[in-house]
Design an enzyme around this catalytic site. Structure first.
Site, short mmCIF file in Angstrom:
data_model
loop_
_atom_site.label_atom_id
_atom_site.label_comp_id
_atom_site.label_asym_id
_atom_site.label_seq_id
_atom_site.Cartn_x
_atom_site.Cartn_y
_atom_site.Cartn_z
N GLY A 145 37.79 0.26 -3.25
CA GLY A 145 38.67 0.61 -2.14
C GLY A 145 37.93 0.50 -0.82
O GLY A 145 36.70 0.48 -0.79
N GLN A 167 35.92 1.82 7.91
CA GLN A 167 34.60 1.45 7.36
C GLN A 167 34.11 0.11 7.93
O GLN A 167 32.93 -0.21 7.82
CB GLN A 167 34.63 1.43 5.83
N CYS A 182 30.75 6.15 -2.23
CA CYS A 182 31.39 5.62 -1.02
C CYS A 182 30.52 4.50 -0.48
O CYS A 182 29.30 4.65 -0.40
CB CYS A 182 31.52 6.73 0.02
N LEU A 183 31.15 3.39 -0.11
CA LEU A 183 30.39 2.25 0.41
C LEU A 183 29.70 2.58 1.73
O LEU A 183 28.77 1.89 2.12
CB LEU A 183 31.32 1.03 0.57
N HIS A 223 40.59 9.66 -1.61
CA HIS A 223 39.32 9.32 -0.96
C HIS A 223 39.59 8.46 0.29
O HIS A 223 39.02 8.70 1.36
CB HIS A 223 38.44 8.57 -1.97
N GLU A 224 40.48 7.47 0.15
CA GLU A 224 40.76 6.56 1.28
C GLU A 224 41.60 7.23 2.36
O GLU A 224 41.36 7.01 3.56
CB GLU A 224 41.45 5.28 0.79
N HIS A 236 39.38 9.13 4.54
CA HIS A 236 38.70 8.28 5.55
C HIS A 236 39.57 8.13 6.80
O HIS A 236 39.06 8.13 7.92
CB HIS A 236 38.43 6.88 4.99
#
Ligand code: GNR
Ligand code: NI
Length: 178
Positions: free
Chosen positions: A46, A51, A94-95, A136-137, A140
């Site tokens: 995702g 990001q 998380c990236l 999670h997204e 963000h």
């Protein structure tokens, strides 16, 4: 096309609240394409637009396993319309916080309303990894990171580590210039 960099903790942009997309136009579709490229390159399941440093309420997802055909999803202006009382635990990463994983407790099931890449309203009922990834997204988009759901001790430790690494990287970049 160059793969756009994913911004990392402690970059303050990750704490911004992203703005709704007024219209799914060519610029929005271009950003979506860049998000998929960065997400698949990472690789991740995702990505939120912030990001890549773009404060727009856009999410890309692909939960297909390696041996499965790809399953790209675009979620624009998501709204969490229902969450279960029952909670579940998932080990998240998380990236923007590479190679750090921790268990997070969240509602096990959610219903999310959103618009798709064609600007059409949609609704998804999710459980399991999809429910976790959606939450999670959406976090963000609101400037929230998964480390905000773990203990302060663990959070402070990981923030300190990434702050140190960012300072060192800035120093190294400066030295290689002269
Ligand atoms: O690639 C990712 N994997 C993942 C695993 C468990 C819970 C959440 C995620 S999302 C993450 C990509 C990312 O950072 N998205 O914002
Ligand atoms: Ni993330």
């Amino acid at each position: 096309m160059k793969v756009r960099d994913i911004i990392l903790l402690p970059d303050k942009r990750l704490r911004q609240v992203s703005k709704p997309v007024a219209k799914v136009d060519a610029a929005a579709r271009k950003l979506v394409a860049e998000m998929f490229t960065a997400m698949y390159a990472a690789p991740g399941i995702g990505l939120a637009a912030i990001q890549l440093g773009e404060p727009k309420r856009i999410i890309t997802l692909d939960l297909a396993k390696k041996e499965q055909p790809s399953d790209p999803r675009v979620i624009i202006n998501p709204e969490l319309v229902w969450e279960s009382d029952e909670l579940g635990t998932y080990e998240e990463g998380c990236l923007s916080i590479p190679e750090y994983y921790e268990e997070v407790e969240r509602p096990k099931a959610v219903t999310v309303k959103y618009i798709d890449i064609d600007g059409k309203p949609q609704e998804v009922e999710a459980t399991g990894l999809l429910a976790t990834a959606l939450q999670h997204e959406i976090d963000h988009l609101n400037g929230i990171l998964f480390i905000d759901h773990i203990s302060k001790l663990k959070r402070d430790r990981v923030i300190k580590k990434f702050t140190k690494a960012a300072k060192q990287a800035a120093k190294d970049a400066k030295r290689s210039k002269d």
